[in-house]
Design a protein around this motif. Structure first.
Motif, PDB file in Angstrom:
ATOM      1  N   LYS A 189       0.831  -1.205   0.000  1.00  0.00           N
ATOM      2  CA  LYS A 189       0.000   0.000   0.000  1.00  0.00           C
ATOM      3  C   LYS A 189       0.862   1.250   0.000  1.00  0.00           C
ATOM      4  CE  LYS A 189      -3.799   2.256   2.448  1.00  0.00           C
ATOM      5  NZ  LYS A 189      -4.736   2.181   3.603  1.00  0.00           N
ATOM      6  N   GLU A 190       1.952   1.241   0.761  1.00  0.00           N
ATOM      7  CA  GLU A 190       2.843   2.395   0.798  1.00  0.00           C
ATOM      8  C   GLU A 190       3.503   2.618  -0.566  1.00  0.00           C
ATOM      9  OE1 GLU A 190       4.864   5.594   2.953  1.00  0.00           O
ATOM     10  OE2 GLU A 190       2.912   4.614   2.866  1.00  0.00           O
ATOM     11  N   LYS A 195       3.553   6.175  -5.290  1.00  0.00           N
ATOM     12  CA  LYS A 195       3.498   6.244  -6.755  1.00  0.00           C
ATOM     13  C   LYS A 195       2.360   7.158  -7.200  1.00  0.00           C
ATOM     14  CE  LYS A 195       3.237   3.357 -10.909  1.00  0.00           C
ATOM     15  NZ  LYS A 195       3.112   1.971 -11.430  1.00  0.00           N
ATOM     16  N   GLU A 196       1.202   7.044  -6.510  1.00  0.00           N
ATOM     17  CA  GLU A 196       0.053   7.896  -6.836  1.00  0.00           C
ATOM     18  C   GLU A 196       0.334   9.361  -6.517  1.00  0.00           C
ATOM     19  OE1 GLU A 196      -3.102   6.149  -4.619  1.00  0.00           O
ATOM     20  OE2 GLU A 196      -3.305   4.413  -5.962  1.00  0.00           O
ATOM     21  N   MET A 199       5.630   9.995  -7.234  1.00  0.00           N
ATOM     22  CA  MET A 199       7.011   9.536  -7.083  1.00  0.00           C
ATOM     23  C   MET A 199       7.297   8.406  -8.069  1.00  0.00           C
ATOM     24  SD  MET A 199       7.367   9.716  -2.914  1.00  0.00           S
ATOM     25  CE  MET A 199       9.137   9.453  -2.918  1.00  0.00           C
ATOM     26  N   LYS A 200       8.548   8.184  -8.378  1.00  0.00           N
ATOM     27  CA  LYS A 200       8.932   7.159  -9.329  1.00  0.00           C
ATOM     28  C   LYS A 200       8.674   5.769  -8.755  1.00  0.00           C
ATOM     29  CE  LYS A 200      13.753   7.490  -7.757  1.00  0.00           C
ATOM     30  NZ  LYS A 200      15.145   7.803  -8.141  1.00  0.00           N
ATOM     31  N   ASP A 201       8.592   4.774  -9.651  1.00  0.00           N
ATOM     32  CA  ASP A 201       8.229   3.421  -9.242  1.00  0.00           C
ATOM     33  C   ASP A 201       9.149   2.855  -8.163  1.00  0.00           C
ATOM     34  OD1 ASP A 201       6.196   3.567 -11.043  1.00  0.00           O
ATOM     35  OD2 ASP A 201       7.091   2.228 -12.529  1.00  0.00           O
ATOM     36  N   ASN A 202      10.441   3.171  -8.282  1.00  0.00           N
ATOM     37  CA  ASN A 202      11.418   2.620  -7.330  1.00  0.00           C
ATOM     38  C   ASN A 202      11.860   3.660  -6.303  1.00  0.00           C
ATOM     39  OD1 ASN A 202      12.823   4.198  -9.154  1.00  0.00           O
ATOM     40  ND2 ASN A 202      14.652   2.911  -9.092  1.00  0.00           N
TER      41      ASN A 202
END
Length: 263
Positions: A189-190, A195-196, A199-202
């Protein structure tokens, strides 16, 4: 296996920390009753744990019948109840300007009153078996961040509940009550939330050492390891204690003005 033969109720167990606790408990020999809201994820977890090891109760922990239902399910399915893990939580941002009373009440209902209700419903069974309770709190219980006002206060109330019951129930009924206050934990969830937020995927691979001196944030499994110890007889007569799982001192640490995070 340090939880061999124990029967444990775990709320909020379909995802995140609760799921990790459920898996760890079964690995350590326990039977579990898992509660959550996500039916599909709960069924998937039961399949992973095995029907002989786990029972699923889907439902909102704030509903008045849920605490007794969970206790009766444990007794009916596995014959007894040894421990409770209050993990289910409502996490949302709010501050002094936008915290409405109804929102504040909901936060307390999920994060403070529901754990109390489940402990109250479990007391007789836990007393019969020399049982224990582990509450999952947050380091925000010590004060919290400005944009986590209601959440922080509700976790502070849970911490006081733990301290109070950890003393009174242990003295009166032999029931240990302790709490874990996790810091920043890398749950699924974090990952999605950040990401929502753009922020970038990683994003979790590049965190300031101000927040993570270890170079990373906690894994749910690490919180589960602590929970398993507190649930076990190896913990001894420890009760009414709060364990902060954080990488840095909470007192005297100055937050940079340009950085805001959510734990």
């Amino acid at each position: 296996m340090m939880l061999s033969g124990k029967v444990i109720i775990i709320t909020g167990a379909c995802t995140g920390i609760g799921k990790a606790v459920a898996i760890k408990c079964v690995q350590e020999g326990a039977k579990v009753v898992i509660n959550g809201l996500e039916d599909d994820l709960g069924v998937e977890l039961i399949g992973f744990l095995g029907n002989e090891n786990a029972e699923l109760v889907i439902g909102d922990i704030t509903e008045s019948h849920l605490p007794n239902l969970l206790v009766e399910t444990a007794k009916k399915t596995f014959g007894k109840l040894d421990a409770v893990v209050n993990n289910a939580a409502f996490i949302a941002t709010s501050d002094i300007d936008n915290t409405e009373i109804a929102f504040f009440e909901k936060m307390f209902k999920v994060n403070t009153i529901a754990p109390f209700a489940l402990i109250q419903a479990s007391t007789k069974e836990l007393s019969n078996n020399g049982g224990c309770v582990v509450n999952i709190g947050s380091i925000n219980a010590w004060g919290g961040e400005p944009h986590l006002l209601a959440y922080s206060v509700s976790k502070g109330a849970l911490m006081t509940l733990t301290r109070n019951l950890g003393d009174s129930l242990f003295r009166q009924k032999g029931i240990r009550v302790n709490q874990i206050n996790p810091g920043w934990v890398l749950t699924d969830k974090e990952k999605r939330n950040k990401k929502e937020q753009g922020m970038k995927d990683n994003w979790f691979e590049d965190i300031s050492d101000f927040f993570a001196p270890a170079g990373r944030i906690f894994k749910p499994e690490e919180i589960a390891n602590m929970a398993a110890f507190l649930l076990s007889d190896q913990c001894g007569p420890v009760s009414s204690q709060v364990f902060d799982m954080e990488q840095f001192p909470l007192i005297g640490r100055n937050m940079p003005k340009d950085i805001i995070i959510t734990k």
